[in-house]
Write an enzyme that holds these catalytic residues in place. Structure first.
Site, short mmCIF file in Angstrom:
data_model
loop_
_atom_site.label_atom_id
_atom_site.label_comp_id
_atom_site.label_asym_id
_atom_site.label_seq_id
_atom_site.Cartn_x
_atom_site.Cartn_y
_atom_site.Cartn_z
CB CYS A 2 -1.02 0.01 1.13
SG CYS A 2 -0.30 -0.22 2.77
CG ASN A 46 -2.11 -8.04 7.47
OD1 ASN A 46 -2.71 -7.64 6.47
ND2 ASN A 46 -0.84 -7.78 7.67
CG ASP A 67 -1.02 -11.28 12.00
OD1 ASP A 67 -1.20 -10.42 11.12
OD2 ASP A 67 0.11 -11.58 12.44
CB CYS A 73 -4.03 -1.52 4.29
SG CYS A 73 -2.62 -2.02 5.27
CD GLU A 104 10.10 -13.68 4.66
OE1 GLU A 104 10.68 -13.87 5.76
OE2 GLU A 104 9.01 -13.11 4.56
CD GLU A 158 -1.96 -3.81 1.08
OE1 GLU A 158 -1.79 -5.04 1.30
OE2 GLU A 158 -1.69 -2.93 1.90
NE ARG A 162 6.89 -8.37 3.16
CZ ARG A 162 5.93 -8.20 4.02
NH1 ARG A 162 5.88 -9.00 5.07
NH2 ARG A 162 5.03 -7.26 3.88
NE ARG A 219 2.76 -17.12 4.20
CZ ARG A 219 3.25 -16.36 5.18
NH1 ARG A 219 2.45 -15.89 6.12
NH2 ARG A 219 4.52 -16.07 5.24
CD GLU A 221 0.62 -12.76 9.03
OE1 GLU A 221 1.82 -12.73 9.40
OE2 GLU A 221 0.12 -11.96 8.23
NE ARG A 244 8.33 -17.83 7.28
CZ ARG A 244 7.65 -16.83 7.82
NH1 ARG A 244 7.93 -15.60 7.48
NH2 ARG A 244 6.71 -17.05 8.70
N1 SER Z 1 0.43 -3.52 3.92
C1 SER Z 1 0.14 -4.55 4.87
C2 SER Z 1 1.31 -5.42 5.15
O1 SER Z 1 2.34 -5.31 4.52
C3 SER Z 1 -1.02 -5.38 4.39
O2 SER Z 1 -0.69 -6.11 3.26
O3 SER Z 1 1.23 -6.25 6.00
ZN ZN Z 2 -1.10 -2.19 3.53
#
Ligand code: SER
Ligand code: ZN
Length: 499
Positions: free
Chosen positions: A306, A432, A416, A458, A338, A355, A336, A465, A429, A347
């Site tokens: 976001c 969220n 979460d 958000c 990880e 989003e 990411r 997942r 998880e 993961r």
């Molecule tokens: N922006 C939030 C996050 O990175 C929801 O996706 O967790």
């Molecule tokens: Zn977000």
């Protein structure tokens, strides 16, 4: 916290002082400053003080000692101003300020060792005391670097206090028990069936037609059951995130160990790159060192999805009647790094997420989060029939800044969603929902016409997942999947065969 500031500086003047002002005039002036200007705003007995001064030609040397009420660097600027007025009468101006030494002594009970700090050339940690020897110039003082160093120390203490404790986690809701039809790792089954294959990158997969169709079915359920009824419209958010976005979102404070960095060439002149191309041609090796010299890091790949959207609203004022604003993005990947924790499609370094972003007054944003949560529950029950739970955790926007704990207000924070994986008994998880308070409107300077505070929320729905959770609990025999899910997913396509 007991703090002492000791600053030694030199004011550089435009003319010789020895000729213009008498020593008793100056003594009088210093006394005047010590009693007035340097105490202003501080409780009685507190503030700053000139403890030594000396005039030599065009320079005035000063030693300022202070407590935290009128910090020595603030005192210095007050003095520069006062000296300016005083010397102005003798037609002498102040050309600049040189900082010779700046020491800050802090009472330090923490067992925490501080090894390095920006703008600090030496750190001495003695019993009960931390002594910082700063390396700063006038510009750094104007930028309030000493204040920021102290804030940084506070943050480090705070982080150290949280470190020993486990992350915040508080159960909010638990679904009923469900039937599980599978007890293995779904990623292994996906590989065995040829539905996915590990891609060339770390934590990256290629999703074949069958799993892609399952992802799209999840997406459709989400859009039809949740987004459409709640008035959502689709947007396309950028997937490259320049530093400026992360400065405003707070990610610039802590994202470094997990970011996928993006670099641009310092120039696109082919000649500049010729050596690199030639090296590759004769060795078949990509010359990383040579490339590193020729590129510049300009930001990172989409991480939280976001933040880059907010540039769309940056600096704008919104009429109240268009609230709540509800938009979503599903236009690309998130990345990411990880470290170590990579596991199957659970993961990943590269993942796919819808989003969901909503913006409104505080009341609207909190209310909307509840409606979203109801929608999600419907999907988990009717379409997926999964066993899941909801927990109140450290808000994602704090965690991503490297902070622990909870937001100050109880209304702001992250829920979460976790589901149990029968093959391991662990909870994963898988999405969220967050009320982010005024953080984003404030960070990106977005205002509401009525002047009321603007809030936002958000929610990230990770497709890998969702699939991991669903397949882990419900398995691969499609006749056992819930009727509603079977209907939207349809027949799974068979495209590839291998010999
Ligand atoms: N922006 C939030 C996050 O990175 C929801 O996706 O967790
Ligand atoms: Zn977000």
């Amino acid at each position: 916290m007991n703090i002492e500031f000791q600053l030694k500086a030199e004011l550089k003047c435009s003319g010789s002082l020895s000729d213009a002002v008498t020593s008793s005039d100056l003594t009088e002036f210093v006394k005047y400053c010590n009693e007035g200007v340097l105490k202003k705003g501080a409780p009685p007995g507190c503030g700053a003080e000139i403890t030594w001064w000396d005039v030599a030609g065009e320079k005035i040397g000063l030693k300022i000692v202070s407590d935290r009420f009128v910090r020595a660097h603030d005192a210095l600027f007050r003095l520069k101003n006062e000296f300016g007025k005083f010397l102005g009468k003798h037609r002498i101006g102040i050309r600049g300020v040189e900082i010779e030494d700046y020491e800050i002594g802090i009472e330090w009970e923490e067992g925490l060792r501080i090894k390095k700090l920006p703008f600090v050339k030496e750190i001495k940690q003695e019993e009960g005391r931390l002594r910082l020897f700063l390396d700063v110039d006038e510009y750094a003082l104007e930028k309030r670097i000493p204040d920021r160093i102290l804030k940084l120390l506070e943050d480090k203490c705070e982080a150290a206090r949280w470190k020993g404790k486990s992350e915040h986690w508080e159960l909010l809701f638990e679904s009923g028990k469900r039937d599980f039809y599978f007890d293995k790792d779904p990623t292994e089954e996906l590989i065995k069936r040829g539905w996915i294959r590990h891609a060339a990158g770390r934590g990256q997969w290629i999703y074949g037609p069958q799993l892609t169709k399952i992802f799209r079915a999840f997406e459709r359920a989400l859009l039809e059951e949740v987004c459409k009824p709640l008035g959502y419209e689709e947007m396309i958010f950028p997937k490259f995130v320049p530093w400026d976005v992360w400065k405003r979102s707070g990610h610039a404070k802590g994202i470094y160990p997990e970011a996928y960095y993006v670099c641009t060439p310092k120039t696109r002149d082919p000649e500049y790159w010729e050596e690199v191309m030639d090296y590759y041609k004769v060795t078949n090796e990509v010359p990383l060192d040579m490339i590193m010299e020729r590129i510049e890091p300009v930001g990172g790949m989409c991480y939280a999805q976001c933040p880059p959207f907010w540039i769309f609203l940056q600096g704008k004022t919104i009429p109240d009647e268009i609230l709540p604003i509800t938009v979503f993005d599903r236009s690309g990947t998130s990345h990411r790094y990880e470290s170590g924790g990579l596991h199957g499609i659970e993961r990943l370094d590269e993942f796919h997420r819808v989003e969901i972003v909503w913006i409104g007054t505080k009341k609207q944003v909190i209310e909307h989060a509840k409606q979203l949560q109801e929608g999600y529950r419907r999907i988990f029950e009717e379409f997926m029939d999964i066993e899941w739970r909801e927990a109140w955790v450290t808000p994602w926007f704090m965690a991503q800044e490297g902070k622990a704990g909870l937001a100050e207000s109880k209304e702001v924070g992250t829920t979460d969603y976790e589901a149990v994986l029968p093959y391991s008994g662990k909870w994963l998880e898988f999405q969220n929902v967050s009320v982010n308070g005024n953080k984003y409107p404030k960070g990106f300077s977005v205002k509401l016409q009525s002047g009321e505070e603007l809030w936002s929320g958000c929610s990230g729905v990770g497709l890998e997942r969702w699939a991991a959770v669903f397949l882990a609990q419900k398995g691969f025999e499609s006749h056992k999947w819930p009727e509603k899910f079977r209907t939207i997913v349809g027949e799974l396509p068979e495209v590839f065969r291998f010999l």
